[in-house]
Design a protein around this motif. Structure first.
Motif, mmCIF file in Angstrom:
data_model
loop_
_atom_site.group_PDB
_atom_site.id
_atom_site.type_symbol
_atom_site.label_atom_id
_atom_site.label_comp_id
_atom_site.label_asym_id
_atom_site.label_seq_id
_atom_site.Cartn_x
_atom_site.Cartn_y
_atom_site.Cartn_z
ATOM 1 N N GLY A 248 0.849 -1.181 0.000
ATOM 2 C CA GLY A 248 0.000 0.000 0.000
ATOM 3 C C GLY A 248 0.882 1.227 0.000
ATOM 4 O O GLY A 248 2.120 1.127 -0.090
ATOM 5 N N PRO A 249 0.317 2.414 0.140
ATOM 6 C CA PRO A 249 1.126 3.640 0.107
ATOM 7 C C PRO A 249 2.064 3.733 1.296
ATOM 8 O O PRO A 249 1.761 3.264 2.393
ATOM 9 N N THR A 250 3.229 4.346 1.083
ATOM 10 C CA THR A 250 4.227 4.503 2.136
ATOM 11 C C THR A 250 4.072 5.815 2.882
ATOM 12 O O THR A 250 4.836 6.083 3.823
ATOM 13 N N HIS A 251 3.101 6.643 2.510
ATOM 14 C CA HIS A 251 2.918 7.935 3.166
ATOM 15 C C HIS A 251 2.607 7.738 4.644
ATOM 16 O O HIS A 251 1.730 6.949 5.021
ATOM 17 N N GLY A 252 3.336 8.438 5.502
ATOM 18 C CA GLY A 252 3.108 8.342 6.940
ATOM 19 C C GLY A 252 4.023 7.381 7.647
ATOM 20 O O GLY A 252 4.038 7.346 8.887
ATOM 21 N N LEU A 253 4.793 6.584 6.935
ATOM 22 C CA LEU A 253 5.725 5.656 7.584
ATOM 23 C C LEU A 253 6.975 6.404 8.045
ATOM 24 O O LEU A 253 7.463 7.307 7.363
ATOM 25 N N ARG A 254 7.490 6.026 9.199
ATOM 26 C CA ARG A 254 8.705 6.639 9.724
ATOM 27 C C ARG A 254 9.436 5.635 10.605
ATOM 28 O O ARG A 254 8.890 4.604 11.011
ATOM 29 N N ALA A 255 10.688 5.957 10.886
ATOM 30 C CA ALA A 255 11.497 5.106 11.754
ATOM 31 C C ALA A 255 10.913 5.077 13.158
ATOM 32 O O ALA A 255 10.375 6.079 13.653
ATOM 33 N N GLY A 256 11.031 3.925 13.804
ATOM 34 C CA GLY A 256 10.543 3.756 15.159
ATOM 35 C C GLY A 256 9.178 3.137 15.273
ATOM 36 O O GLY A 256 8.761 2.746 16.375
ATOM 37 N N MET A 257 8.430 3.040 14.187
ATOM 38 C CA MET A 257 7.098 2.435 14.249
ATOM 39 C C MET A 257 7.199 0.938 14.547
ATOM 40 O O MET A 257 8.183 0.283 14.199
ATOM 41 N N ARG A 258 6.180 0.408 15.171
ATOM 42 C CA ARG A 258 6.157 -1.011 15.515
ATOM 43 C C ARG A 258 5.818 -1.868 14.293
ATOM 44 O O ARG A 258 5.005 -1.481 13.453
ATOM 45 N N VAL A 259 6.437 -3.038 14.243
ATOM 46 C CA VAL A 259 6.198 -3.999 13.159
ATOM 47 C C VAL A 259 5.839 -5.339 13.788
ATOM 48 O O VAL A 259 6.554 -5.829 14.674
#
Length: 447
Positions: A79-90
């Motif tokens: 899906g779109p990558t807009h809004g993704l940043r380092a530190g988010m949980r996976v």
């Protein structure tokens, strides 16, 4: 939560399920986002696994792991990558991408991940299975020994296709590939058609469904659509979703036609993915994985112990160069090729099939001797005219010099009428052979 369906790893007992429920949840983090890829760590995911990235608004973005190195892995969002940043949980899902299969899909239009987009409600799928199927064992494949009626006169007679054969449609842009596929979808005597529109212009999807395919063709088809604005991984996976759907019908004993438009855009999607994860560019910027992937995808079509998948793949040749890398690689894997000629298309000759430049490698196994003789006689007449075309254009040809050229000139209109066919017409194979026999008989002795 994502609307994707996952196929979790099998749990063998209630004890295993209890242990799984009591185990601590594994949560990784996003280490960085570069271009099309997201680098993650701490999930222990393998290549091909699906993960979910937690966004700040509470939603999750699914992504697939495409490369792994050391403690980290690289994945590409579905899906779109807009809004993704380092530190988010996976969060790892322990699953792979799946595709819906079954007769309940007939008449439906799906996106590149197998989700319905036609507004007709939920799918009535028999099951959801992993998209990464395997090709039939070479010694367990049934031989290609029966013709498949495509409903296109020039193909059924001069480039005869067998059930379980894999053919390529080679042409530049705007020469009529999609229109020819729609003729096959409506006119073939195969039980099911699976159509994959990979990297298609969004404007043309509805036109193809309503004008080219029509209600009759759609009723016995499954259409998978991934438009050109979709992420490269979605475009790539749409080809595997369509192939998996076709394989399921084949496993049930059905004869299926799998049409993919286009194989070139599948290769382009893999090029984007490969270069994004650091693969070295090779021929014309295509990484080595591209050519390996083409073989893996194309070998999955064909015959099995029962049923067949007849693959028809369009190849968008770059600048009408039929020797560019993807066309060359596809031609070496496929069982024949149909060449569409831009000059014929400009002249209003439809379908714009260059019969002399097209070949089916199994035609001799699926036609009778009489049928092959008819096709050879017409081909010889057409070839003689092509060789003498310069003399004919300047008026230097002397009638009587070559019986084949004389026959081509005398019966030119009848030959063109045989080779051409209206988009809405479906020509039965029996009628096509009868018409060819009448045409060859009208030419008389050619020696």
């Amino acid at each position: 939560m994502s609307a994707l369906s996952f196929a979790p790893h099998a749990v063998t007992s209630a004890w295993d399920r209890a242990l799984g429920a009591s185990a601590p949840e594994v949560v990784g983090t996003v280490r960085g986002v570069v271009g099309l890829t997201v680098e993650i760590a701490g999930t222990g995911s393998a290549v091909g696994d699906l993960v979910e990235i937690d966004l700040e608004d509470g939603t999750r973005v699914p992504a697939e792991v495409v490369a792994a190195q050391g403690p980290s892995a690289r994945c590409m969002p579905l899906g779109p990558t807009h809004g993704l940043r380092a530190g988010m949980r996976v969060r790892p899902t322990g699953a792979e991408l799946t595709a819906p299969v079954g007769h309940g899909l007939l008449g439906r239009v799906l996106d590149g991940l197998g989700r319905p987009i036609d507004g007709k409600g939920p799918l009535r799928a028999d099951a959801y299975v992993g998209v990464n199927g395997t090709a039939p064992h070479p010694l367990e494949r049934a031989r290609v020994d029966a013709p498949l009626d495509l409903g296109v006169r020039v193909l059924d007679t001069l480039v005869t296709v067998g059930r379980g054969q894999r053919m390529g449609l080679f042409a530049g842009s705007g020469v009529g590939k999609s229109s020819l596929l729609s003729m096959v979808a409506r006119g073939t005597d195969a039980e099911v058609s699976v159509i994959a529109l990979v990297g298609e212009r969004g404007r043309e999807v509805r036109e193809f469904l309503e004008d080219d395919l029509g209600p009759e063709g759609l009723a016995r088809s499954v259409v998978v659509v991934a438009t050109s604005d979709e992420p490269p991984l979605v475009r790539l996976r749409s080809a595997f979703v369509a192939t998996r759907i076709a394989e399921h019908f084949r496993d049930g004993g059905s004869d299926v036609v799998l049409m993919m438009d286009s194989l070139t855009r599948v290769a382009m999607a893999q090029r984007e993915i490969g270069l994004s994860v650091g693969e070295p560019p090779a021929t014309r910027g295509y990484p080595p994985s591209t050519f390996a992937l083409l073989a893996q995808l194309l070998e999955r079509a064909g015959t099995a112990s029962s049923g067949s998948v007849t693959g028809i793949y369009t190849v968008l040749v770059d600048g009408d160069d039929h020797n560019e890398p993807i066309a060359d690689a596809a031609r070496s894997i496929l069982d024949g090729h149909v060449v569409l000629d831009r000059r014929l298309a400009v002249q209003g000759h439809f379908p714009s099939v260059d019969a002399l430049g097209s070949i089916s490698r199994v035609a001799s196994r699926v036609t009778t001797r009489e049928q092959r003789d008819l096709a050879t006689r017409l081909r010889s007449v057409m070839a003689a005219r092509r060789q003498a075309q310069d003399l004919l254009d300047v008026g230097a040809y002397v009638p009587g010099s070559n019986p084949l050229v004389d026959a081509a000139v005398t019966h030119r209109q009848a030959i063109d009428a045989f080779l051409q066919q209206d988009l809405a017409d479906a020509a039965g194979s029996h009628d096509s052979w009868q018409r060819l026999a009448a045409l060859v008989a009208a030419m008389g002795p050619l020696s």
